[in-house]
Structure formats: structure tokens, C-alpha cells
Design a protein around this motif. Structure first.
Motif, short mmCIF file in Angstrom:
data_model
loop_
_atom_site.label_atom_id
_atom_site.label_comp_id
_atom_site.label_asym_id
_atom_site.label_seq_id
_atom_site.Cartn_x
_atom_site.Cartn_y
_atom_site.Cartn_z
N MET A 48 -18.60 41.01 7.18
CA MET A 48 -19.93 41.01 6.54
C MET A 48 -21.01 41.07 7.61
N ASP A 49 -22.07 41.81 7.33
CA ASP A 49 -23.18 41.81 8.29
C ASP A 49 -24.00 40.52 8.10
N LYS A 54 -25.79 35.62 4.94
CA LYS A 54 -26.79 34.69 4.39
C LYS A 54 -26.73 34.70 2.88
N ARG A 55 -26.62 35.90 2.33
CA ARG A 55 -26.66 36.02 0.86
C ARG A 55 -25.44 35.39 0.19
N VAL A 56 -24.34 35.42 0.93
CA VAL A 56 -23.09 34.93 0.40
C VAL A 56 -23.12 33.42 0.10
N LEU A 57 -24.07 32.74 0.74
CA LEU A 57 -24.19 31.29 0.52
C LEU A 57 -24.93 30.97 -0.77
N ASP A 58 -25.50 32.00 -1.37
CA ASP A 58 -26.19 31.83 -2.65
C ASP A 58 -25.16 31.90 -3.78
N PRO A 59 -25.06 30.82 -4.56
CA PRO A 59 -24.02 30.80 -5.60
C PRO A 59 -24.16 31.90 -6.65
N LEU A 89 -19.39 29.85 9.10
CA LEU A 89 -19.00 31.19 8.67
C LEU A 89 -19.35 32.17 9.77
N GLN A 90 -18.34 32.87 10.26
CA GLN A 90 -18.56 33.87 11.30
C GLN A 90 -17.95 35.15 10.79
N GLY A 94 -16.26 45.28 10.24
CA GLY A 94 -15.17 46.05 10.83
C GLY A 94 -14.17 45.21 11.60
N LYS A 95 -14.51 43.94 11.81
CA LYS A 95 -13.61 43.07 12.61
C LYS A 95 -12.93 42.03 11.74
#
Ligand SMILES: Nc1ncnc2c1ncn2[C@@H]1O[C@H](COP(=O)(O)OP(=O)(O)OP(=O)(O)O)[C@@H](O)[C@H]1O
Ligand SMILES: [Mg+2]
Length: 176
Positions: A48-49, A54-59, A89-90, A94-95
Motif C-alpha cells: 500500500m502507498d 493512512k486511509r486503511v485506519l479508517d473503519p 503498519l509498514q 510492490g514489496k
């Protein structure tokens, strides 16, 4: 939030599968002296970029179009905070992605481990081509690698129901 850790393992592992990971490593380290449980998941999926991280932490955020009510990343973060732990979260496009949380073992809100063998079984059942590593440490160390299991199995498919059931028992015998 009465889920056990095994359900989070399954849920987060499914994220890695959807992200096309070929390798998924799950660490579960229990340190009685430090009163700490560490859970880490490392995958080599699409990643994820920074914006996405950041957005992923939004439920209420998901790239899924058909959303069931899942546990998701916001919930594991909330759990870590509730249990006097930490959340990390890191990810790199592509990695792959690394997610690590710690929990205070004796904290009232820290959930039980649950059926870790079953969670691993269901992940392997979902995709048998992915190589999984389960690294469990509590007093001693138990490491399960699907590459090694597959070597022993030879021509027998790891997704055979009898093999999956055996794997589940094998894991649970070794982590209790
Ligand atoms: N390991 C990962 N690698 C790449 N992208 C991920 C990974 N984990 C999560 N994501 C991205 O973050 C989004 C949010 O994940 P989260 O687990 O919170 O919800 P979800 O998987 O979309 O839905 P649910 O878990 O509720 O079924 C996912 O839709 C996906 O796009
Ligand atoms: Mg998810």
C-alpha cells in the motif's frame, strides 16, 4: 470486541491473500516476563502507498465492493490501544506489508489466543499455493513452514481435508 486472536490472524491473513501474497509469515510471541504478546504478519503482496496506509485506519474505508462486516485493520489497532500495546503498519507498493501489534498479556481486554490451528488451516484452505510460516514462541519455540510440510507430503496435496485437519491438530498440540 470479544474476538480471539486467531480470528484476527484469519482476517488479516485474508487481506494478504487478496493482496496476492506468495509468502505469509505469522509470528506469535508470548513473553510472560515482559507481560507481552507480540503478533506480527509479514506478506509480500502488492503493498500500500502512504495515502492508502493512512486511509486503511479508517473503519469505513475498504477497497472491497462487497463489504461484509469484518474485523479489519482499524479493529486490530483499536485492540492494541485498548490493551496497553502498540500498533505498527509498514508497507511498500510492490514489496509487501508488515503489521505488528503488541498487547499487554495480563490486560483485562486482551483476548485469548483462540483456535490458531483452525485459523492457519483456513488460510491454507483458501490458498494452498501460498507458503505460510507460523512462528510461535512461548517458553519454547514452534515453527511450522508449509514448504517443509509439502516436502514431506510429496505428491499429496496440502489441501486434502485429512491433511488440513492433521495440520490443525499438529499446530494446536504444539502451541498449547
Ligand atoms: N496486507 C495487505 N496488503 C495490501 N493491501 C491491504 C492489506 N491489508 C489491507 N489492505 C488494503 O486495505 C483495505 C482495508 O483492509 P481491512 O482489512 O481493514 O478491510 P477489508 O479487508 O477491505 O474488509 P474486511 O476485512 O472487513 O473484510 C483492503 O481493502 C485492502 O485494499
Ligand atoms: Mg480485511
Amino acid at each position: 470486541m470479544m474476538q480471539d486472536l486467531a480470528m484476527h490472524i484469519l482476517d488479516l491473513g485474508q487481506n494478504s491473500i487478496r493482496a496476492n501474497a506468495k509468502n505469509i509469515e505469522i509470528c506469535l510471541w508470548i513473553d510472560d516476563e515482559k507481560d507481552c504478546i507480540t503478533f506480527r504478519l509479514v506478506d509480500d503482496g502488492i503493498g500500500m502507498d502512504e495515502d492508502m496506509q493512512k486511509r486503511v485506519l479508517d473503519p469505513f474505508f475498504s477497497t472491497r465492493t462487497t463489504r461484509k462486516i469484518g474485523l479489519g485493520i482499524p479493529f486490530i489497532k483499536e485492540l492494541a490501544e485498548l490493551c496497553n500495546g502498540s500498533f505498527l503498519l509498514q508497507s511498500e507498493v510492490g514489496k509487501g506489508t508488515t503489521l505488528e501489534i503488541t498487547l499487554q498479556k495480563s490486560c483485562w481486554d486482551t483476548p485469548p489466543l483462540g483456535d490458531v490451528g483452525e485459523a492457519m488451516m483456513m488460510l491454507i484452505q483458501a490458498d494452498g499455493t501460498i507458503e505460510y510460516v507460523l512462528d510461535y514462541r512461548h517458553h519454547g519455540e514452534f515453527i511450522m513452514k508449509t514448504t517443509e510440510i509439502k516436502e514431506i507430503l510429496g505428491d499429496v496435496n496440502i489441501q486434502e481435508p485429512s491433511i488440513l485437519l492433521w495440520l490443525k491438530e499438529y499446530i494446536n498440540e504444539n502451541i498449547k
